[in-house]
Design a protein around this motif. Structure first.
Motif, short mmCIF file in Angstrom:
data_model
loop_
_atom_site.label_atom_id
_atom_site.label_comp_id
_atom_site.label_asym_id
_atom_site.label_seq_id
_atom_site.Cartn_x
_atom_site.Cartn_y
_atom_site.Cartn_z
N THR A 1 -42.06 60.20 23.84
CA THR A 1 -41.49 60.61 22.56
C THR A 1 -41.95 59.70 21.42
O THR A 1 -41.93 60.11 20.27
CB THR A 1 -39.95 60.65 22.60
OG1 THR A 1 -39.46 59.38 23.02
CG2 THR A 1 -39.47 61.71 23.56
N ASN A 2 -42.40 58.47 21.73
CA ASN A 2 -42.86 57.54 20.70
C ASN A 2 -44.37 57.36 20.71
O ASN A 2 -44.89 56.45 20.07
CB ASN A 2 -42.19 56.17 20.90
CG ASN A 2 -40.69 56.26 20.74
OD1 ASN A 2 -40.19 56.97 19.89
ND2 ASN A 2 -39.96 55.53 21.56
N VAL B 1 -50.29 56.37 28.04
CA VAL B 1 -49.59 56.64 26.79
C VAL B 1 -49.89 55.50 25.83
O VAL B 1 -49.69 54.34 26.17
CB VAL B 1 -48.07 56.76 27.03
CG1 VAL B 1 -47.34 57.00 25.74
CG2 VAL B 1 -47.77 57.86 28.03
N TYR B 2 -50.38 55.84 24.65
CA TYR B 2 -50.72 54.84 23.64
C TYR B 2 -49.64 54.83 22.56
O TYR B 2 -49.39 55.85 21.93
CB TYR B 2 -52.08 55.14 23.01
CG TYR B 2 -53.22 54.97 23.97
CD1 TYR B 2 -53.86 53.75 24.10
CD2 TYR B 2 -53.66 56.02 24.76
CE1 TYR B 2 -54.90 53.57 24.99
CE2 TYR B 2 -54.70 55.87 25.65
CZ TYR B 2 -55.32 54.63 25.76
OH TYR B 2 -56.35 54.47 26.64
N GLY C 1 -40.32 68.71 22.46
CA GLY C 1 -39.36 67.70 22.88
C GLY C 1 -39.35 67.64 24.40
O GLY C 1 -40.14 68.31 25.06
N THR C 2 -38.47 66.85 24.94
CA THR C 2 -38.38 66.76 26.40
C THR C 2 -37.33 67.74 26.91
O THR C 2 -36.27 67.90 26.31
CB THR C 2 -38.00 65.34 26.85
OG1 THR C 2 -36.81 64.94 26.19
CG2 THR C 2 -39.11 64.35 26.51
N THR D 1 -51.64 47.43 16.28
CA THR D 1 -52.28 47.35 17.58
C THR D 1 -51.77 48.49 18.45
O THR D 1 -50.57 48.71 18.55
CB THR D 1 -51.94 46.01 18.26
OG1 THR D 1 -52.28 44.95 17.36
CG2 THR D 1 -52.70 45.85 19.55
N VAL D 2 -52.68 49.19 19.07
CA VAL D 2 -52.31 50.27 19.97
C VAL D 2 -52.19 49.69 21.37
O VAL D 2 -53.10 49.03 21.86
CB VAL D 2 -53.36 51.40 19.95
CG1 VAL D 2 -53.00 52.49 20.93
CG2 VAL D 2 -53.47 51.97 18.55
N VAL D 3 -51.05 49.94 22.00
CA VAL D 3 -50.78 49.38 23.33
C VAL D 3 -50.81 50.51 24.36
O VAL D 3 -50.01 51.44 24.27
CB VAL D 3 -49.40 48.69 23.36
CG1 VAL D 3 -49.10 48.14 24.73
CG2 VAL D 3 -49.33 47.60 22.30
N PRO D 4 -51.73 50.44 25.33
CA PRO D 4 -51.74 51.46 26.39
C PRO D 4 -50.77 51.10 27.51
O PRO D 4 -50.65 49.94 27.90
CB PRO D 4 -53.18 51.42 26.89
CG PRO D 4 -53.63 50.02 26.63
CD PRO D 4 -52.87 49.55 25.41
N THR D 5 -50.04 52.09 27.99
CA THR D 5 -49.14 51.91 29.13
C THR D 5 -49.37 53.07 30.09
O THR D 5 -49.48 54.21 29.68
CB THR D 5 -47.66 51.92 28.67
OG1 THR D 5 -47.51 51.00 27.60
CG2 THR D 5 -46.74 51.54 29.80
#
Length: 160
Positions: A113-114, A30-31, A130-131, A62-66
């Motif tokens: 969601t973000n 997820v980015y 949505g979830t 900055t794009v943060v991958p998780t």
């Protein structure tokens, strides 16, 4: 009136679902955009409008991958095209081509969601729902629908 299943039976059924989830879960990246903090030490800062008379800052995103774990289902069969939120509302609305359904644990729910975009099997996807809550006796997992991105994101090059 007593319930049909005892608490121990419910827990054992939930344990089976957890085992199934752990058996078939895969990595999903997820980015999200990193938060930037703007600190002003200039007396010319206007707090009401958030402006500085002579700004000397440059803002970069900055794009943060998780990485999260989830079960992925590629929607493709005719029956699968009427699942999820559409099913819950009682309205049969077809899902577009390139849609996947992912079941995730609570830790991944907020990230999804973000998310700017999600990478699954080296393909970029965007959130289109949505979830929804999944679980026989309460919240155990969350379900989200994603659609394959038609355009490549510029943030993709910044991510590893």
């Amino acid at each position: 009136m007593a319930g049909f299943l005892s608490d121990s039976q419910k827990k054992s059924i939930q344990a089976v679902f957890k085992t199934i989830h752990e058996t078939f879960e895969r990595d999903i990246i997820v980015y999200t955009l990193a938060r930037t903090t703007f600190v002003v030490t200039d007396n010319a800062y206007n707090a009401l409008y958030g402006t500085v008379a002579n700004p000397q800052t440059t803002e970069t995103q900055t794009v943060v991958p998780t990485k999260y774990k989830g079960r992925i289902h590629y929607v493709g069969r005719a029956l699968d095209q009427y699942m999820g939120e559409m099913r819950a509302n009682g309205v049969l609305v077809g899902l577009p081509a390139g849609v996947i359904r992912i079941k995730i644990e609570e830790a991944g729910k907020h990230a999804f969601t973000n998310a700017e975009y999600v990478k699954v099997d080296d393909e970029n996807y965007e959130l289109i729902s949505g979830t929804s809550i999944i679980g026989p006796f309460g919240v155990q997992y969350y379900e989200v629908f994603l659609q394959r991105s038609l355009s490549s994101s510029g943030a993709e090059e910044a991510a590893p």
